[in-house]
Design a protein around this motif. Structure first.
Motif, PDB file in Angstrom:
ATOM      1  N   ARG A  44      -4.002  83.890 122.838  1.00 35.84           N
ATOM      2  CA  ARG A  44      -2.727  83.032 122.438  1.00 35.84           C
ATOM      3  C   ARG A  44      -1.545  84.047 122.560  1.00 35.84           C
ATOM      4  O   ARG A  44      -0.469  83.845 122.731  1.00 35.84           O
ATOM      5  CB  ARG A  44      -3.188  82.525 121.650  1.00 35.84           C
ATOM      6  CG  ARG A  44      -4.020  81.138 122.000  1.00 35.84           C
ATOM      7  CD  ARG A  44      -3.826  79.855 120.910  1.00 35.84           C
ATOM      8  NE  ARG A  44      -4.477  80.142 119.875  1.00 35.84           N
ATOM      9  CZ  ARG A  44      -5.129  80.146 118.994  1.00 35.84           C
ATOM     10  NH1 ARG A  44      -5.171  79.033 118.437  1.00 35.84           N
ATOM     11  NH2 ARG A  44      -6.063  80.757 118.019  1.00 35.84           N
ATOM     12  N   SER A  45      -1.531  84.563 120.998  1.00 37.29           N
ATOM     13  CA  SER A  45      -0.372  85.801 121.469  1.00 37.29           C
ATOM     14  C   SER A  45       0.178  86.688 122.413  1.00 37.29           C
ATOM     15  O   SER A  45       1.802  86.877 122.453  1.00 37.29           O
ATOM     16  CB  SER A  45      -0.469  86.902 119.800  1.00 37.29           C
ATOM     17  OG  SER A  45      -1.777  87.604 119.870  1.00 37.29           O
ATOM     18  N   LEU A  48       1.955  84.234 124.052  1.00 39.00           N
ATOM     19  CA  LEU A  48       3.650  83.857 123.927  1.00 39.00           C
ATOM     20  C   LEU A  48       4.127  84.790 124.129  1.00 39.00           C
ATOM     21  O   LEU A  48       6.063  84.592 123.949  1.00 39.00           O
ATOM     22  CB  LEU A  48       3.044  83.373 122.691  1.00 39.00           C
ATOM     23  CG  LEU A  48       4.338  82.884 121.424  1.00 39.00           C
ATOM     24  CD1 LEU A  48       4.733  81.418 121.793  1.00 39.00           C
ATOM     25  CD2 LEU A  48       4.099  83.104 119.773  1.00 39.00           C
ATOM     26  N   ALA A  49       3.782  85.773 123.413  1.00 38.04           N
ATOM     27  CA  ALA A  49       5.007  86.859 123.914  1.00 38.04           C
ATOM     28  C   ALA A  49       5.321  86.991 125.450  1.00 38.04           C
ATOM     29  O   ALA A  49       6.405  87.533 125.379  1.00 38.04           O
ATOM     30  CB  ALA A  49       3.993  88.122 123.603  1.00 38.04           C
ATOM     31  N   ALA A 150      11.627  88.139 119.226  1.00 45.91           N
ATOM     32  CA  ALA A 150      10.708  87.318 118.785  1.00 45.91           C
ATOM     33  C   ALA A 150       9.209  88.168 120.012  1.00 45.91           C
ATOM     34  O   ALA A 150       8.195  86.954 119.589  1.00 45.91           O
ATOM     35  CB  ALA A 150      10.501  86.156 118.942  1.00 45.91           C
ATOM     36  N   TRP A 153       7.483  90.883 117.649  1.00 46.02           N
ATOM     37  CA  TRP A 153       6.796  89.897 116.340  1.00 46.02           C
ATOM     38  C   TRP A 153       5.891  89.780 116.554  1.00 46.02           C
ATOM     39  O   TRP A 153       4.843  89.887 115.746  1.00 46.02           O
ATOM     40  CB  TRP A 153       8.304  89.532 116.111  1.00 46.02           C
ATOM     41  CG  TRP A 153       7.589  88.925 114.545  1.00 46.02           C
ATOM     42  CD1 TRP A 153       7.267  87.588 114.202  1.00 46.02           C
ATOM     43  CD2 TRP A 153       8.016  89.550 113.279  1.00 46.02           C
ATOM     44  NE1 TRP A 153       6.815  87.871 113.019  1.00 46.02           N
ATOM     45  CE2 TRP A 153       7.508  89.678 112.306  1.00 46.02           C
ATOM     46  CE3 TRP A 153       8.297  91.264 113.085  1.00 46.02           C
ATOM     47  CZ2 TRP A 153       6.977  88.833 110.847  1.00 46.02           C
ATOM     48  CZ3 TRP A 153       8.591  91.570 112.210  1.00 46.02           C
ATOM     49  CH2 TRP A 153       7.802  91.280 110.536  1.00 46.02           C
ATOM     50  N   THR A 154       5.426  88.628 117.340  1.00 48.05           N
ATOM     51  CA  THR A 154       3.627  87.985 117.849  1.00 48.05           C
ATOM     52  C   THR A 154       3.282  88.166 118.745  1.00 48.05           C
ATOM     53  O   THR A 154       2.237  87.751 118.709  1.00 48.05           O
ATOM     54  CB  THR A 154       4.406  86.667 118.585  1.00 48.05           C
ATOM     55  OG1 THR A 154       5.392  86.034 119.440  1.00 48.05           O
ATOM     56  CG2 THR A 154       5.260  85.441 117.191  1.00 48.05           C
ATOM     57  N   ARG A 158       1.671  94.659 118.426  1.00 46.94           N
ATOM     58  CA  ARG A 158       2.096  94.603 116.865  1.00 46.94           C
ATOM     59  C   ARG A 158       1.393  94.824 116.049  1.00 46.94           C
ATOM     60  O   ARG A 158       0.657  96.138 114.680  1.00 46.94           O
ATOM     61  CB  ARG A 158       3.045  94.163 116.614  1.00 46.94           C
ATOM     62  CG  ARG A 158       3.448  93.814 115.074  1.00 46.94           C
ATOM     63  CD  ARG A 158       4.441  92.587 114.872  1.00 46.94           C
ATOM     64  NE  ARG A 158       4.691  92.600 113.276  1.00 46.94           N
ATOM     65  CZ  ARG A 158       3.832  91.876 112.956  1.00 46.94           C
ATOM     66  NH1 ARG A 158       3.182  91.585 113.076  1.00 46.94           N
ATOM     67  NH2 ARG A 158       4.645  91.638 110.771  1.00 46.94           N
ATOM     68  N   LYS A 159      -0.135  94.220 116.080  1.00 49.36           N
ATOM     69  CA  LYS A 159      -1.236  93.834 114.724  1.00 49.36           C
ATOM     70  C   LYS A 159      -2.493  95.110 115.343  1.00 49.36           C
ATOM     71  O   LYS A 159      -3.298  95.374 114.455  1.00 49.36           O
ATOM     72  CB  LYS A 159      -1.776  92.642 115.290  1.00 49.36           C
ATOM     73  CG  LYS A 159      -0.714  91.278 114.841  1.00 49.36           C
ATOM     74  CD  LYS A 159      -1.570  89.934 115.322  1.00 49.36           C
ATOM     75  CE  LYS A 159      -0.482  89.405 114.371  1.00 49.36           C
ATOM     76  NZ  LYS A 159       0.472  89.382 115.528  1.00 49.36           N
TER      77      LYS A 159
END
Length: 160
Positions: A44-45, A48-49, A150, A153-154, A158-159
């Protein structure tokens, strides 16, 4: 001693060869099982990205291409416009699923490439857009910068 003859075990009991291997099916990694699996949130991320990067590209091209009472930025400052477009396109690196699987960089590398694009777009915004930020063109270009930020960030990189 043949395979059909009973063999003594460590405990002293004897078991025939076929009975000693009857342990049931051995699970193999990658086999289909009936257990419910959770959906991976990284999917999902990343969607979204990717969506935010696409929205950022659309907003940027609208801001660069529309007249808004004067000449479009593409005809007025074409090198800056190309630079801003290239920087925004680097945001696609944050979504590693778009790259061929054999050449996929690590999540940290992809995020750094995309962050470099964000820094370049921010420099474009400070040097070119800031003087006209109160106009409709300034709004679209500011929204493009915000969407790209954004997206980073999402994004899943990043994680990672």
């Amino acid at each position: 001693m043949s395979a059909a003859e009973p063999t003594p075990s460590a405990s002293g009991a004897s078991a025939a060869w076929p009975d000693s291997l009857a342990t049931g099916p051995v699970p193999v990694p990658g086999d289909v099982d009936d257990s419910p699996r959770e959906r991976v949130p990284a999917d999902r991320s990343s969607v979204l990205a990717l969506g935010l990067v696409v929205v950022s590209l659309v907003l940027l091209e609208l801001g660069l291409g529309l007249r808004f009472g004067g000449e479009p930025f593409w005809s007025d400052i074409p090198l800056w416009s190309a630079f801003a477009t290239a920087c925004t396109a680097l945001g696609l690196a944050a979504s590693a699923s778009l790259l061929p699987s054999g050449r996929r960089p690590g999540a940290g590398t992809a995020w750094r490439i995309a962050a470099g694009g964000l820094v370049g777009l921010a420099a474009f915004w400070v040097l070119v857009v800031l003087p006209v930020v109160a106009s409709d063109r300034g709004f679209l270009l500011t929204a493009a910068l915000a969407c790209l930020g954004a997206a980073l960030w999402t994004g899943p990189a990043r994680k990672g």
